[in-house]
Design an enzyme around this catalytic site. Structure first.
Site, PDB file in Angstrom:
ATOM      1  CE  LYS A  25      60.273  62.744  27.810  1.00  0.00           C
ATOM      2  NZ  LYS A  25      60.114  63.374  29.129  1.00  0.00           N
ATOM      3  CE1 TYR A  49      59.247  64.209  24.750  1.00  0.00           C
ATOM      4  CE2 TYR A  49      58.504  62.143  23.800  1.00  0.00           C
ATOM      5  CZ  TYR A  49      58.393  63.123  24.770  1.00  0.00           C
ATOM      6  OH  TYR A  49      57.454  63.010  25.769  1.00  0.00           O
TER       7      TYR A  49
HETATM    8  N1  LIG Z   1      51.342  64.976  26.943  1.00  0.00           N
HETATM    9  C1  LIG Z   1      51.765  63.793  26.549  1.00  0.00           C
HETATM   10  O1  LIG Z   1      51.108  63.137  25.729  1.00  0.00           O
HETATM   11  C2  LIG Z   1      53.032  63.191  27.117  1.00  0.00           C
HETATM   12  C3  LIG Z   1      53.302  61.856  26.835  1.00  0.00           C
HETATM   13  C4  LIG Z   1      54.459  61.263  27.352  1.00  0.00           C
HETATM   14  C5  LIG Z   1      55.318  62.002  28.151  1.00  0.00           C
HETATM   15  N2  LIG Z   1      55.043  63.311  28.398  1.00  0.00           N
HETATM   16  C6  LIG Z   1      55.994  64.021  29.242  1.00  0.00           C
HETATM   17  O2  LIG Z   1      55.320  64.669  30.295  1.00  0.00           O
HETATM   18  C7  LIG Z   1      56.054  65.834  30.694  1.00  0.00           C
HETATM   19  C8  LIG Z   1      55.102  67.018  30.743  1.00  0.00           C
HETATM   20  O3  LIG Z   1      54.619  67.271  29.445  1.00  0.00           O
HETATM   21  P1  LIG Z   1      53.209  67.960  29.139  1.00  0.00           P
HETATM   22  O4  LIG Z   1      52.503  67.114  28.165  1.00  0.00           O
HETATM   23  O5  LIG Z   1      52.530  68.340  30.406  1.00  0.00           O
HETATM   24  O6  LIG Z   1      53.701  69.221  28.311  1.00  0.00           O
HETATM   25  P2  LIG Z   1      53.698  70.765  28.692  1.00  0.00           P
HETATM   26  O7  LIG Z   1      54.387  71.434  27.575  1.00  0.00           O
HETATM   27  O8  LIG Z   1      52.322  71.202  29.049  1.00  0.00           O
HETATM   28  O9  LIG Z   1      54.580  70.799  30.014  1.00  0.00           O
HETATM   29  C9  LIG Z   1      55.973  70.838  29.998  1.00  0.00           C
HETATM   30  C10 LIG Z   1      56.423  71.850  31.025  1.00  0.00           C
HETATM   31  O10 LIG Z   1      57.840  71.850  31.082  1.00  0.00           O
HETATM   32  C11 LIG Z   1      58.260  73.191  31.166  1.00  0.00           C
HETATM   33  N3  LIG Z   1      59.611  73.358  30.678  1.00  0.00           N
HETATM   34  C12 LIG Z   1      60.069  73.268  29.394  1.00  0.00           C
HETATM   35  N4  LIG Z   1      61.367  73.564  29.353  1.00  0.00           N
HETATM   36  C13 LIG Z   1      61.746  73.831  30.635  1.00  0.00           C
HETATM   37  C14 LIG Z   1      62.967  74.214  31.235  1.00  0.00           C
HETATM   38  N5  LIG Z   1      64.076  74.402  30.507  1.00  0.00           N
HETATM   39  N6  LIG Z   1      62.989  74.405  32.574  1.00  0.00           N
HETATM   40  C15 LIG Z   1      61.878  74.232  33.314  1.00  0.00           C
HETATM   41  N7  LIG Z   1      60.679  73.889  32.798  1.00  0.00           N
HETATM   42  C16 LIG Z   1      60.632  73.692  31.470  1.00  0.00           C
HETATM   43  C17 LIG Z   1      57.267  73.980  30.314  1.00  0.00           C
HETATM   44  O11 LIG Z   1      57.277  75.350  30.641  1.00  0.00           O
HETATM   45  C18 LIG Z   1      55.972  73.284  30.653  1.00  0.00           C
HETATM   46  O12 LIG Z   1      55.313  73.887  31.737  1.00  0.00           O
HETATM   47  C19 LIG Z   1      57.181  65.986  29.668  1.00  0.00           C
HETATM   48  O13 LIG Z   1      58.379  65.484  30.211  1.00  0.00           O
HETATM   49  C20 LIG Z   1      56.728  65.122  28.516  1.00  0.00           C
HETATM   50  O14 LIG Z   1      57.819  64.632  27.770  1.00  0.00           O
HETATM   51  C21 LIG Z   1      53.920  63.923  27.901  1.00  0.00           C
END
Ligand SMILES: NC(=O)c1ccc[n+]([C@@H]2O[C@H](COP(=O)([O-])OP(=O)(O)OC[C@H]3O[C@@H](n4cnc5c(N)ncnc54)[C@H](O)[C@@H]3O)[C@@H](O)[C@H]2O)c1
Length: 260
Positions: A158, A154
């Protein structure tokens, strides 16, 4: 309604952060093209349409270039343009590098980094033809700092997303696309999606609110998790005329956790 004539493509539009981004752009009047795995994204679009907005969806896997091309084609067919791309699809890994097999490493890199590339690659020709566009990659504070084990793929993915963002910003400028910006948003610990989904590892859970309270809270000056609306607000800002001079940046939205 500052983006009334704009069209926004969101990958991972059914996830915790993706949904909030969709809602925020819809509230500004933008037309939405939402891609994700599974059916959750159709509910997001149905809610936008119920509130008078415009939204279409496609089951689109970022690991498949053909799916990303289909998403861009849907935007063209439905709205005739693409103004903004937000790459929100992502997943995490959990566990020691030596516990994971190569497939797990490749999967995280393929979704988070290569998936970001594929989405950008699909919409960029349209944006270049328009000579304008905004790309917002969703990276993470884990892409700004190392030093966190158990999530090596991860963290690597990133860092890669931020590298891709910066290099492409330079390349677009060098080609004269001065109205086409690309920036990364780097969320900290968000109260949604991955931020609240604790994953088991051999040494205990990784992620989740309890881990935030126990280990991370004291490292965050604001002593709180970030709300999805704060990530969405930053994404909207990066699509507004006021942010036209910002490109190649990685913006932390993290309560002050990382200050560089
Ligand atoms: N939640 C946090 O604390 C956090 C912090 C930093 C970064 N992020 C980033 O934010 C983004 C969204 O994360 P989130 O927290 O909403 O998580 P989440 O799991 O709710 O959302 C991720 C989404 O990506 C989709 N996904 C996964 N694999 C996929 C694929 N192969 N094709 C298309 N869609 C796919 C999933 O179905 C899901 O809807 C991610 O890139 C994550 O790395 C999240």
């Amino acid at each position: 309604m500052r983006l009334r004539d704009r069209v926004v493509v969101v990958t991972g539009g059914g996830g915790g952060i993706g949904r909030a981004i969709a809602r925020a752009f819809a509230a500004e009047g933008a037309g939405l093209v939402l891609g994700d795995l599974g059916a959750a994204v159709t509910t997001v679009a149905a809610n936008v349409r119920r509130d008078g907005g415009r939204a279409v969806t496609l089951e689109a896997d970022v690991t498949r270039g053909a799916d990303m091309a289909a998403l861009a084609a849907l935007a063209d067919r439905e709205f005739g343009r693409v103004d903004v791309l937000v790459t929100c699809a992502g997943l995490g890994d959990a566990g020691l590098l030596t516990e994971q097999d190569e497939r797990e490493w490749l999967r995280v890199i393929d979704v988070n980094l290569n998936g970001t590339y594929r989405a950008i690659r699909a919409v960029l020709p349209q944006m270049m033809a328009q000579r304008s566009g905004r790309i917002v990659t969703i990276a993470s504070v884990m892409g700004r700092i190392g030093g966190f084990g158990y999530v090596t793929a991860y963290v690597a993915s990133k860092h890669g997303v931020i590298g891709l963002t910066r290099a492409l910003a330079a390349e677009l400028g060098a080609q004269g696309f001065t109205a086409l910006t690309i920036n990364a948003l780097c969320p900290g610990y968000v109260r949604a999606g991955m931020g609240v989904a604790a994953q088991p590892t051999k040494t205990g859970p990784l992620g989740g609110e309890e881990i935030f309270e126990r280990y991370f809270k004291r490292l965050v000056p604001q002593r709180r998790m970030i709300e999805v609306e704060e990530i969405a607000g930053a994404a909207v800002f990066l699509a507004l005329p006021e942010s036209a001079g910002i490109t190649g940046q990685a913006l932390n939205v993290d309560g002050g956790f990382v200050m560089s």
